[in-house]
Design a protein around this motif. Structure first.
Motif, mmCIF file in Angstrom:
data_model
loop_
_atom_site.group_PDB
_atom_site.id
_atom_site.type_symbol
_atom_site.label_atom_id
_atom_site.label_comp_id
_atom_site.label_asym_id
_atom_site.label_seq_id
_atom_site.Cartn_x
_atom_site.Cartn_y
_atom_site.Cartn_z
ATOM 1 N N PRO A 48 7.635 7.426 0.352
ATOM 2 C CA PRO A 48 8.822 6.724 0.849
ATOM 3 C C PRO A 48 8.739 5.261 0.448
ATOM 4 N N LYS A 49 9.865 4.654 0.272
ATOM 5 C CA LYS A 49 9.902 3.269 -0.199
ATOM 6 C C LYS A 49 9.137 2.324 0.721
ATOM 7 N N SER A 51 6.422 3.156 2.441
ATOM 8 C CA SER A 51 5.098 3.714 2.689
ATOM 9 C C SER A 51 4.084 2.603 2.928
#
Length: 103
Positions: A48-49, A51
DNA sequence: CATTTGACTTGTG
DNA sequence: CCACAAGCCAAAT
């Protein structure tokens, strides 16, 4: 539970010290997965962006980021690295200075 | 099970 | 330095 290759890669990436970078191939090798640089990239592609793992410390063997210059991911990663006090020269990192080759 | 795909790497020109 | 090709290998289709 059996540790997946993905988890080993996470571990290696987490072990990269701040202010240093590592190449995909090197990460794969340190994770016990020689010649699986592409697999490492694929694992990161699913992050995920937002993370928490320092994926931005992983760059390609040319000292460049694996994104098109100006793209969102490119800019994000570049800023993150600069936050770690890593300097860029013409959109490239000086591996001689910042490459982490293990402990 | 065959084919495609990909945040890679190295070599050549 | 840039472009292209071949090698490599796990996950997705």
């Amino acid at each position: 539970m059996t540790p997946t290759n993905r988890e080993r890669v996470w571990q290696v990436i987490h072990s990269i010290p701040a202010g240093k970078v590592c190449t995909y191939g090197r990460v794969a090798e340190m994770a016990g997965l020689p010649r699986q640089a592409r697999a490492v990239g694929r694992y990161l592609s699913e992050l995920p962006k937002d993370s928490k793992i320092p994926w931005f410390r992983v760059i390609n063997s040319q000292g460049k980021l694996s994104f098109e210059v100006g793209s969102d991911r490119f800019v994000t990663q570049k800023l993150k690295l600069q936050d770690e006090n890593i300097a860029f020269s013409n959109n490239k990192v000086n591996l001689k200075t910042y490459l982490w080759q293990g402990e």
